[in-house]
Design an enzyme around this catalytic site. Structure first.
Site, PDB file in Angstrom:
ATOM      1  N   ASP A 139     -41.772 -68.087 -43.500  1.00  0.00           N
ATOM      2  CA  ASP A 139     -42.811 -67.861 -44.494  1.00  0.00           C
ATOM      3  C   ASP A 139     -44.071 -67.280 -43.860  1.00  0.00           C
ATOM      4  O   ASP A 139     -45.031 -66.945 -44.565  1.00  0.00           O
ATOM      5  CB  ASP A 139     -43.112 -69.121 -45.298  1.00  0.00           C
ATOM      6  CG  ASP A 139     -43.570 -70.298 -44.451  1.00  0.00           C
ATOM      7  OD1 ASP A 139     -43.682 -70.155 -43.222  1.00  0.00           O
ATOM      8  OD2 ASP A 139     -43.818 -71.383 -45.029  1.00  0.00           O
ATOM      9  N   SER A 140     -44.051 -67.113 -42.537  1.00  0.00           N
ATOM     10  CA  SER A 140     -45.108 -66.352 -41.869  1.00  0.00           C
ATOM     11  C   SER A 140     -45.176 -64.928 -42.392  1.00  0.00           C
ATOM     12  O   SER A 140     -46.171 -64.227 -42.164  1.00  0.00           O
ATOM     13  CB  SER A 140     -44.871 -66.333 -40.350  1.00  0.00           C
ATOM     14  OG  SER A 140     -43.531 -65.943 -40.054  1.00  0.00           O
ATOM     15  N   ASP A 175     -37.051 -70.143 -44.218  1.00  0.00           N
ATOM     16  CA  ASP A 175     -38.027 -71.180 -44.557  1.00  0.00           C
ATOM     17  C   ASP A 175     -38.001 -71.489 -46.053  1.00  0.00           C
ATOM     18  O   ASP A 175     -37.943 -70.571 -46.888  1.00  0.00           O
ATOM     19  CB  ASP A 175     -39.441 -70.711 -44.201  1.00  0.00           C
ATOM     20  CG  ASP A 175     -39.851 -71.111 -42.800  1.00  0.00           C
ATOM     21  OD1 ASP A 175     -39.326 -72.121 -42.281  1.00  0.00           O
ATOM     22  OD2 ASP A 175     -40.707 -70.421 -42.211  1.00  0.00           O
ATOM     23  N   LYS A 215     -35.091 -74.254 -43.284  1.00  0.00           N
ATOM     24  CA  LYS A 215     -36.083 -75.033 -42.553  1.00  0.00           C
ATOM     25  C   LYS A 215     -37.189 -75.460 -43.503  1.00  0.00           C
ATOM     26  O   LYS A 215     -37.578 -74.698 -44.401  1.00  0.00           O
ATOM     27  CB  LYS A 215     -36.693 -74.206 -41.406  1.00  0.00           C
ATOM     28  CG  LYS A 215     -37.769 -74.966 -40.604  1.00  0.00           C
ATOM     29  CD  LYS A 215     -38.195 -74.196 -39.372  1.00  0.00           C
ATOM     30  CE  LYS A 215     -39.115 -73.033 -39.649  1.00  0.00           C
ATOM     31  NZ  LYS A 215     -40.450 -73.459 -40.188  1.00  0.00           N
ATOM     32  N   GLU A 248     -40.977 -78.168 -43.550  1.00  0.00           N
ATOM     33  CA  GLU A 248     -41.984 -78.806 -42.707  1.00  0.00           C
ATOM     34  C   GLU A 248     -42.140 -80.275 -43.063  1.00  0.00           C
ATOM     35  O   GLU A 248     -42.362 -80.620 -44.238  1.00  0.00           O
ATOM     36  CB  GLU A 248     -43.330 -78.092 -42.873  1.00  0.00           C
ATOM     37  CG  GLU A 248     -43.288 -76.639 -42.432  1.00  0.00           C
ATOM     38  CD  GLU A 248     -44.623 -75.919 -42.615  1.00  0.00           C
ATOM     39  OE1 GLU A 248     -44.652 -74.700 -42.391  1.00  0.00           O
ATOM     40  OE2 GLU A 248     -45.621 -76.572 -42.984  1.00  0.00           O
ATOM     41  N   GLU A 260     -44.300 -77.223 -33.328  1.00  0.00           N
ATOM     42  CA  GLU A 260     -45.390 -76.246 -33.320  1.00  0.00           C
ATOM     43  C   GLU A 260     -46.712 -76.899 -32.941  1.00  0.00           C
ATOM     44  O   GLU A 260     -47.133 -77.887 -33.552  1.00  0.00           O
ATOM     45  CB  GLU A 260     -45.526 -75.577 -34.696  1.00  0.00           C
ATOM     46  CG  GLU A 260     -46.607 -74.502 -34.715  1.00  0.00           C
ATOM     47  CD  GLU A 260     -46.532 -73.585 -35.914  1.00  0.00           C
ATOM     48  OE1 GLU A 260     -47.343 -72.637 -35.984  1.00  0.00           O
ATOM     49  OE2 GLU A 260     -45.652 -73.804 -36.782  1.00  0.00           O
TER      50      GLU A 260
END
Length: 266
Positions: A47-48, A86, A114, A116, A183
């Site tokens: 999602d970056s 993501d 993935k 978070e 991270e």
């Protein structure tokens, strides 16, 4: 192994073999092909893309539709690498939503997902894994929580944070994650987690002792020359090369003999 498709089991086994795991982000077809030809075993449609492709200030504005679009583009390259995607912010608030969102990304071509968080999203992780969808964890600094936390902060500096990270990593491993991204975790805590859990850790800004490293490809390649991160020094300056190449091409056009604008024939 040159033609063998990379699977989550392969990534997991790299830890036991002591083989460093290289991972990079990808958002489109040509980048996926090029990175796959380089032999990168894990490619993340992150999602970056909100920041490095769409020009958003952070990842929180990325939608599931955005992710589906870019996953489809990357998947068309049919990479040997494991293609992970993501789950964007607020697409896994409940186990039911998490599973539905994960299935949409798999339908778009992802091979794993993935999200978070640690113990706070464990029901969501279990729902995904129990449905047979490979899961990559993400602990430490959580970009999707940037507004809640008031910025990007290194994690693991206090004893309570250290204990929380260790417990979260252990919980994700127990729930069936095949690896965990760490991270901006202090190097000492990242190393401790890496020793403590049976699945690989893939660090970004978390020191050299993780089982692997992941970078945003644009940072590695110098494609964002106006952005410099302490943990991601570019190994090339492709952004400046693109600018200079375009400038040279324009100059060549400007120096060509002018074409006659007079109509007519012989």
């Amino acid at each position: 192994m040159a033609d063998t498709k990379i699977t989550p089991d392969h990534i997991r086994s790299m830890k036991q073999r002591g083989e460093p795991i290289a991972a990079l982000t990808t958002y489109d077809y040509p980048t996926t092909r090029l990175l796959d030809e380089a032999g990168i075993p894990l490619l993340l449609v992150g999602d970056s893309l909100g920041m490095v492709v769409l020009g958003l200030p952070d990842t929180t504005g990325v939608t599931l539709e955005d992710m589906e679009h870019h996953v489809r583009a990357a998947a068309r390259a049919r990479p040997r690498a494991l293609l992970v995607a993501d789950l964007p912010a607020h697409t896994y608030d409940t186990p039911e939503q998490a599973l539905a969102s994960a299935r949409r990304l798999l339908d778009a071509g992802a091979e794993a997902v993935k999200a978070e968080g640690g113990r706070d999203i464990l029901p969501q992780v279990r729902a995904i894994v129990q449905a047979g969808i490979p899961y990559l964890g993400h602990l430490g600094m959580l970009p999707q929580s940037v507004h809640i936390e008031g910025g990007y902060h290194i994690k693991g500096r206090t004893e309570s944070e250290r204990q929380r990270l260790l417990a979260d990593a252990e919980a994700l491993a127990g729930a069936g994650a095949f690896a965990i991204v760490l991270e901006l975790v202090t190097p000492a805590v990242a190393a401790e987690i890496t020793r403590h859990i049976p699945i690989p850790t893939i660090g970004i800004g978390s020191g050299p002792d993780c089982d692997g490293q992941i970078l945003v490809t644009h940072d590695l390649m110098g494609l964002l020359p106006w952005v410099r991160l302490r943990h991601a020094r570019p190994m090339a300056e492709l952004g400046r090369l693109m600018t200079e190449t375009a400038r040279q091409w324009q100059q060549q056009l400007q120096h060509r003999a002018p074409r006659s604008s007079t109509p007519g024939g012989s």
